[in-house]
Design a protein around this motif. Structure first.
Motif, PDB file in Angstrom:
ATOM      1  N   ASP A  25     -45.833 -35.838 -59.266  1.00  0.00           N
ATOM      2  CA  ASP A  25     -45.657 -34.241 -59.560  1.00  0.00           C
ATOM      3  C   ASP A  25     -47.027 -33.825 -60.328  1.00  0.00           C
ATOM      4  O   ASP A  25     -47.242 -34.265 -61.301  1.00  0.00           O
ATOM      5  N   GLN A  50     -46.842 -23.264 -50.692  1.00  0.00           N
ATOM      6  CA  GLN A  50     -45.698 -23.301 -50.694  1.00  0.00           C
ATOM      7  C   GLN A  50     -44.708 -22.656 -49.679  1.00  0.00           C
ATOM      8  O   GLN A  50     -43.900 -22.876 -48.960  1.00  0.00           O
ATOM      9  N   ARG A  51     -45.242 -21.290 -49.374  1.00  0.00           N
ATOM     10  CA  ARG A  51     -44.948 -20.359 -48.360  1.00  0.00           C
ATOM     11  C   ARG A  51     -45.130 -21.105 -47.061  1.00  0.00           C
ATOM     12  O   ARG A  51     -43.975 -20.836 -46.119  1.00  0.00           O
ATOM     13  N   GLY A  53     -44.589 -24.292 -46.676  1.00  0.00           N
ATOM     14  CA  GLY A  53     -43.590 -25.451 -46.700  1.00  0.00           C
ATOM     15  C   GLY A  53     -44.286 -26.658 -46.876  1.00  0.00           C
ATOM     16  O   GLY A  53     -43.807 -27.827 -46.598  1.00  0.00           O
ATOM     17  N   VAL A  55     -45.864 -27.496 -49.791  1.00  0.00           N
ATOM     18  CA  VAL A  55     -45.513 -28.002 -51.156  1.00  0.00           C
ATOM     19  C   VAL A  55     -44.426 -27.448 -51.738  1.00  0.00           C
ATOM     20  O   VAL A  55     -43.881 -26.285 -51.282  1.00  0.00           O
ATOM     21  N   ASP A  56     -43.611 -28.114 -52.527  1.00  0.00           N
ATOM     22  CA  ASP A  56     -42.446 -27.771 -53.336  1.00  0.00           C
ATOM     23  C   ASP A  56     -42.816 -27.629 -54.757  1.00  0.00           C
ATOM     24  O   ASP A  56     -43.814 -28.279 -55.133  1.00  0.00           O
ATOM     25  N   ALA A  57     -42.489 -26.759 -55.372  1.00  0.00           N
ATOM     26  CA  ALA A  57     -42.468 -26.466 -56.911  1.00  0.00           C
ATOM     27  C   ALA A  57     -41.062 -26.341 -57.644  1.00  0.00           C
ATOM     28  O   ALA A  57     -40.233 -25.877 -57.019  1.00  0.00           O
ATOM     29  N   ILE A  58     -41.133 -27.063 -58.734  1.00  0.00           N
ATOM     30  CA  ILE A  58     -39.982 -27.044 -59.835  1.00  0.00           C
ATOM     31  C   ILE A  58     -40.204 -26.866 -61.002  1.00  0.00           C
ATOM     32  O   ILE A  58     -41.369 -27.178 -61.642  1.00  0.00           O
ATOM     33  N   ARG A  73     -44.656 -25.959 -64.414  1.00  0.00           N
ATOM     34  CA  ARG A  73     -44.179 -25.850 -63.184  1.00  0.00           C
ATOM     35  C   ARG A  73     -44.765 -27.194 -62.378  1.00  0.00           C
ATOM     36  O   ARG A  73     -46.039 -26.923 -62.330  1.00  0.00           O
ATOM     37  N   TYR A  75     -45.756 -29.397 -58.928  1.00  0.00           N
ATOM     38  CA  TYR A  75     -45.961 -29.163 -57.649  1.00  0.00           C
ATOM     39  C   TYR A  75     -46.098 -30.575 -56.943  1.00  0.00           C
ATOM     40  O   TYR A  75     -46.484 -31.538 -57.654  1.00  0.00           O
ATOM     41  N   ARG A  76     -45.603 -30.790 -55.534  1.00  0.00           N
ATOM     42  CA  ARG A  76     -45.671 -31.894 -54.977  1.00  0.00           C
ATOM     43  C   ARG A  76     -45.606 -31.782 -53.581  1.00  0.00           C
ATOM     44  O   ARG A  76     -44.896 -30.515 -53.054  1.00  0.00           O
ATOM     45  N   THR A  78     -44.483 -31.983 -49.759  1.00  0.00           N
ATOM     46  CA  THR A  78     -43.217 -32.083 -49.071  1.00  0.00           C
ATOM     47  C   THR A  78     -43.800 -33.211 -47.993  1.00  0.00           C
ATOM     48  O   THR A  78     -44.890 -33.486 -47.684  1.00  0.00           O
TER      49      THR A  78
END
Length: 113
Positions: A25, A50-51, A53, A55-58, A73, A75-76, A78
């Motif tokens: 992460d 992200q948009r 698809g 990379v995911d962000a939490i 925040r 990022y990783r 997908t």
């Protein structure tokens, strides 16, 4: 993947950072340091990834007072992003190798006097 991403030199730097350790992460400051991009370059790239698809962000679940800093925040890549990033970086390297080979083909070595 919904939105195509144009893989520019700036995007490829960010993808390369993710590919160094695809399971890690990464947070913004970490990505800025590793890629050399300022926040004004990095965050729009992360949003596009992200948009698309890739990379995911939490948000980190942390008490900012106890941690002494704001929540990060993370990022990783997908699974699809990992595959696509590897393909895009390989394609970019291949293009650069071809361009480099074409440049070398037209250059002759100087002859000793």
């Amino acid at each position: 993947m919904t939105n195509p991403v144009r893989v520019t030199a700036a995007v490829s730097k960010v993808l390369a950072v993710f590919l160094e350790d695809p399971e890690a992460d990464r947070y913004g400051l970490d990505l800025m340091r590793a890629s050399g991009h300022p926040s004004g370059t990095l965050y729009p790239i992360l949003l596009r990834l992200q948009r698309a698809g890739w990379v995911d962000a939490i948000w980190e679940d942390v008490d900012p007072v106890a941690a002494g800093r704001p929540a990060r925040r993370y990022y990783r890549l997908t699974p699809d992003g990992l595959v696509t990033a590897r393909l895009e970086i390989a394609a970019l390297r291949q293009q650069l190798d071809r361009a480099s080979g074409a440049d070398k083909a037209g250059v002759t070595e100087p002859r000793p006097a």
